[in-house]
Scaffold this motif. Structure first.
Motif, PDB file in Angstrom:
ATOM      1  N   LEU A 159       0.837  -1.200   0.000  1.00  0.00           N
ATOM      2  CA  LEU A 159       0.000   0.000   0.000  1.00  0.00           C
ATOM      3  C   LEU A 159       0.873   1.251   0.000  1.00  0.00           C
ATOM      4  O   LEU A 159       0.596   2.222  -0.714  1.00  0.00           O
ATOM      5  N   GLU A 160       1.934   1.216   0.776  1.00  0.00           N
ATOM      6  CA  GLU A 160       2.814   2.381   0.863  1.00  0.00           C
ATOM      7  C   GLU A 160       3.409   2.737  -0.515  1.00  0.00           C
ATOM      8  O   GLU A 160       3.390   3.894  -0.936  1.00  0.00           O
ATOM      9  N   ASP A 161       3.897   1.729  -1.220  1.00  0.00           N
ATOM     10  CA  ASP A 161       4.490   1.981  -2.544  1.00  0.00           C
ATOM     11  C   ASP A 161       3.433   2.438  -3.554  1.00  0.00           C
ATOM     12  O   ASP A 161       3.691   3.302  -4.400  1.00  0.00           O
ATOM     13  N   VAL A 162       2.235   1.854  -3.456  1.00  0.00           N
ATOM     14  CA  VAL A 162       1.159   2.248  -4.375  1.00  0.00           C
ATOM     15  C   VAL A 162       0.779   3.712  -4.139  1.00  0.00           C
ATOM     16  O   VAL A 162       0.655   4.505  -5.088  1.00  0.00           O
ATOM     17  N   LEU A 163       0.644   4.077  -2.864  1.00  0.00           N
ATOM     18  CA  LEU A 163       0.261   5.460  -2.537  1.00  0.00           C
ATOM     19  C   LEU A 163       1.309   6.453  -3.000  1.00  0.00           C
ATOM     20  O   LEU A 163       0.995   7.532  -3.513  1.00  0.00           O
ATOM     21  N   GLN A 164       2.562   6.065  -2.816  1.00  0.00           N
ATOM     22  CA  GLN A 164       3.635   6.972  -3.206  1.00  0.00           C
ATOM     23  C   GLN A 164       3.652   7.195  -4.728  1.00  0.00           C
ATOM     24  O   GLN A 164       3.727   8.336  -5.196  1.00  0.00           O
ATOM     25  N   LEU A 165       3.521   6.086  -5.462  1.00  0.00           N
ATOM     26  CA  LEU A 165       3.527   6.207  -6.923  1.00  0.00           C
ATOM     27  C   LEU A 165       2.291   6.989  -7.395  1.00  0.00           C
ATOM     28  O   LEU A 165       2.387   7.858  -8.270  1.00  0.00           O
ATOM     29  N   LEU A 166       1.140   6.723  -6.787  1.00  0.00           N
ATOM     30  CA  LEU A 166      -0.086   7.445  -7.144  1.00  0.00           C
ATOM     31  C   LEU A 166       0.105   8.952  -6.959  1.00  0.00           C
ATOM     32  O   LEU A 166      -0.236   9.743  -7.851  1.00  0.00           O
ATOM     33  N   SER A 167       0.671   9.351  -5.835  1.00  0.00           N
ATOM     34  CA  SER A 167       0.796  10.802  -5.588  1.00  0.00           C
ATOM     35  C   SER A 167       1.796  11.427  -6.562  1.00  0.00           C
ATOM     36  O   SER A 167       1.632  12.572  -6.973  1.00  0.00           O
ATOM     37  N   ARG A 168       2.801  10.663  -6.972  1.00  0.00           N
ATOM     38  CA  ARG A 168       3.766  11.216  -7.947  1.00  0.00           C
ATOM     39  C   ARG A 168       3.118  11.336  -9.335  1.00  0.00           C
ATOM     40  O   ARG A 168       3.325  12.319 -10.045  1.00  0.00           O
ATOM     41  N   ILE A 169       2.306  10.343  -9.701  1.00  0.00           N
ATOM     42  CA  ILE A 169       1.662  10.388 -11.032  1.00  0.00           C
ATOM     43  C   ILE A 169       0.604  11.480 -11.075  1.00  0.00           C
ATOM     44  O   ILE A 169       0.386  12.118 -12.107  1.00  0.00           O
ATOM     45  N   ARG A 170      -0.033  11.718  -9.925  1.00  0.00           N
ATOM     46  CA  ARG A 170      -1.129  12.680  -9.865  1.00  0.00           C
ATOM     47  C   ARG A 170      -0.704  14.128 -10.146  1.00  0.00           C
ATOM     48  O   ARG A 170      -1.535  15.001 -10.318  1.00  0.00           O
ATOM     49  N   ARG A 171       0.585  14.381 -10.216  1.00  0.00           N
ATOM     50  CA  ARG A 171       1.040  15.732 -10.591  1.00  0.00           C
ATOM     51  C   ARG A 171       0.770  15.986 -12.075  1.00  0.00           C
ATOM     52  O   ARG A 171       0.907  17.096 -12.565  1.00  0.00           O
ATOM     53  N   PHE A 172       0.425  14.939 -12.791  1.00  0.00           N
ATOM     54  CA  PHE A 172       0.199  15.057 -14.239  1.00  0.00           C
ATOM     55  C   PHE A 172      -1.270  14.727 -14.528  1.00  0.00           C
ATOM     56  O   PHE A 172      -1.978  14.220 -13.665  1.00  0.00           O
ATOM     57  N   THR A 173      -1.681  15.020 -15.758  1.00  0.00           N
ATOM     58  CA  THR A 173      -3.115  14.853 -16.059  1.00  0.00           C
ATOM     59  C   THR A 173      -3.456  13.474 -16.635  1.00  0.00           C
ATOM     60  O   THR A 173      -4.630  13.167 -16.835  1.00  0.00           O
ATOM     61  N   VAL A 174      -2.444  12.658 -16.874  1.00  0.00           N
ATOM     62  CA  VAL A 174      -2.701  11.361 -17.513  1.00  0.00           C
ATOM     63  C   VAL A 174      -3.615  10.498 -16.616  1.00  0.00           C
ATOM     64  O   VAL A 174      -3.452  10.475 -15.394  1.00  0.00           O
ATOM     65  N   PRO A 175      -4.608   9.806 -17.224  1.00  0.00           N
ATOM     66  CA  PRO A 175      -5.439   8.904 -16.433  1.00  0.00           C
ATOM     67  C   PRO A 175      -4.602   7.825 -15.736  1.00  0.00           C
ATOM     68  O   PRO A 175      -3.616   7.340 -16.302  1.00  0.00           O
ATOM     69  N   CYS A 176      -5.025   7.489 -14.542  1.00  0.00           N
ATOM     70  CA  CYS A 176      -4.210   6.600 -13.716  1.00  0.00           C
ATOM     71  C   CYS A 176      -5.071   5.435 -13.206  1.00  0.00           C
ATOM     72  O   CYS A 176      -6.134   5.645 -12.631  1.00  0.00           O
ATOM     73  N   VAL A 177      -4.588   4.222 -13.444  1.00  0.00           N
ATOM     74  CA  VAL A 177      -5.367   3.014 -13.163  1.00  0.00           C
ATOM     75  C   VAL A 177      -4.631   2.165 -12.130  1.00  0.00           C
ATOM     76  O   VAL A 177      -3.414   1.988 -12.248  1.00  0.00           O
ATOM     77  N   LEU A 178      -5.365   1.635 -11.164  1.00  0.00           N
ATOM     78  CA  LEU A 178      -4.755   0.635 -10.282  1.00  0.00           C
ATOM     79  C   LEU A 178      -5.195  -0.744 -10.748  1.00  0.00           C
ATOM     80  O   LEU A 178      -6.402  -1.040 -10.792  1.00  0.00           O
ATOM     81  N   GLU A 179      -4.214  -1.571 -11.102  1.00  0.00           N
ATOM     82  CA  GLU A 179      -4.510  -2.970 -11.423  1.00  0.00           C
ATOM     83  C   GLU A 179      -4.265  -3.750 -10.134  1.00  0.00           C
ATOM     84  O   GLU A 179      -3.132  -3.875  -9.672  1.00  0.00           O
ATOM     85  N   ILE A 180      -5.357  -4.251  -9.571  1.00  0.00           N
ATOM     86  CA  ILE A 180      -5.257  -4.804  -8.222  1.00  0.00           C
ATOM     87  C   ILE A 180      -4.663  -6.210  -8.242  1.00  0.00           C
ATOM     88  O   ILE A 180      -5.141  -7.087  -8.961  1.00  0.00           O
ATOM     89  N   SER A 181      -3.601  -6.395  -7.461  1.00  0.00           N
ATOM     90  CA  SER A 181      -3.033  -7.742  -7.378  1.00  0.00           C
ATOM     91  C   SER A 181      -3.147  -8.323  -5.980  1.00  0.00           C
ATOM     92  O   SER A 181      -3.023  -9.524  -5.797  1.00  0.00           O
ATOM     93  N   ASN A 182      -3.369  -7.469  -4.981  1.00  0.00           N
ATOM     94  CA  ASN A 182      -3.659  -8.028  -3.658  1.00  0.00           C
ATOM     95  C   ASN A 182      -4.527  -7.074  -2.841  1.00  0.00           C
ATOM     96  O   ASN A 182      -4.520  -5.863  -3.058  1.00  0.00           O
TER      97      ASN A 182
END
Ligand SMILES: CC(C)=CCC/C(C)=C/CC/C(C)=C/CC/C(C)=C/CC/C(C)=C/CC/C(C)=C/CC/C(C)=C/COP(=O)(O)OP(=O)(O)O
Ligand SMILES: O=P(O)(O)OC[C@@H](O)CO
Ligand SMILES: [Mg+2]
Length: 229
Positions: free
Chosen positions: A45-68
């Protein structure tokens, strides 16, 4: 671009792998249609949240592919839910998803959730081993695609070769059996030429690992299927 039917190219970033700020910016501003966050193992969760917040600086759509189940968080535009058709264990087709719906069913925004019917074709891939897959014949793959399209109505059929470049002829044959269900192809795309070849058959190509070991060539795959920005 939020209409998946218009996508041609997506990048898949692994929360368990490192990417510099500069490279992340180039990925998000490349003209790709979306960035998928996903991996098979060590997705926290920590790594997912960190990557999400970094990607969110941009406008590109962002998808979580759930693996666990432990690494699910609000904040993504879409959630992709893998169901592994060629697993020998029903757990990876129905049971983990059933468990998740029991836990999250009441808070899910169903419009954001998209099922991916996976067919994993590379015996060496972690996902293949992790989900106890068998290697399907061509006829099996086509039958899975027909089930996705006509029986299960999954929005996505994912022909997955993760780590190795697959068979474009098979992608072409699979595509012939799909019209409402989108064909995602992922695995081993490392050059513009390969992106173009698979992009002719798949609705959407997914480019992952090359970003971590041959970044420049990885970026060229966007223009190869979408043309100049
Ligand atoms: C709190 C909140 C707002 C929640 C949102 C609601 C929501 C979306 C809830 C979830 C609902 C739901 C049904 C979830 C399903 C959960 C789940 C555990 C699904 C299991 C999926 C699955 C079968 C995983 C197995 C592995 C797999 C197929 C992963 C796909 C990605 C993949 C193939 C990655 C590539 O891996 P690989 O190349 O093999 O390995 P590396 O690159 O890592 O080396
Ligand atoms: O990492 P690669 O081999 O590019 O594959 C992309 C994606 O299909 C992995 O799930
Ligand atoms: Mg991989």
């Amino acid at each position: 671009m939020y209409n998946m039917k218009e996508w041609k190219h997506v990048f898949k970033l692994d929360p368990n792998k490192e990417i510099s700020e500069g490279q992340l910016e180039q990925v998000c501003e490349s003209g790709t249609d979306a960035v998928i966050v996903g991996g098979t193992d060590n997705v926290t969760l920590e790594d997912v949240l960190q990557l999400l917040s970094r990607i969110r600086r941009f406008t590109v759509p962002c998808v979580l592919e759930i693996s666990n189940l432990d690494a699910i968080t609000p904040g993504f535009d879409f959630y992709f839910i893998p169901m592994v058709f060629n697993s020998k264990d029903k757990k990876w087709m129905l049971d983990v998803q059933h468990q998740a719906i029991k836990e999250f069913g009441n808070i899910i925004n169903w419009n954001e959730l998209f099922v991916e019917g996976y067919c994993i074709m590379n015996q060496q891939a972690k996902a293949f081993q992790h989900t106890d897959c068998y290697l399907p014949e061509k006829e099996d793959v086509i039958a899975y695609a027909q089930m996705a399209e006509n029986m299960l109505h999954t929005p996505i059929f994912y022909l997955e070769y993760s780590g190795v470049y697959g068979d474009p002829t098979l992608a072409e044959q699979v595509k012939r059996n799909l019209s409402n269900t989108l064909l995602f192809y992922g695995g081993g795309i490392r050059s513009a030429k390969q992106a173009q070849e698979m992009g002719k058959h798949a609705d959407v190509i997914v480019v992952g690992d090359v970003l971590y070991d041959d970044f420049k060539n990885g970026l060229t795959t966007v223009e190869a299927v979408k043309g100049k920005k």
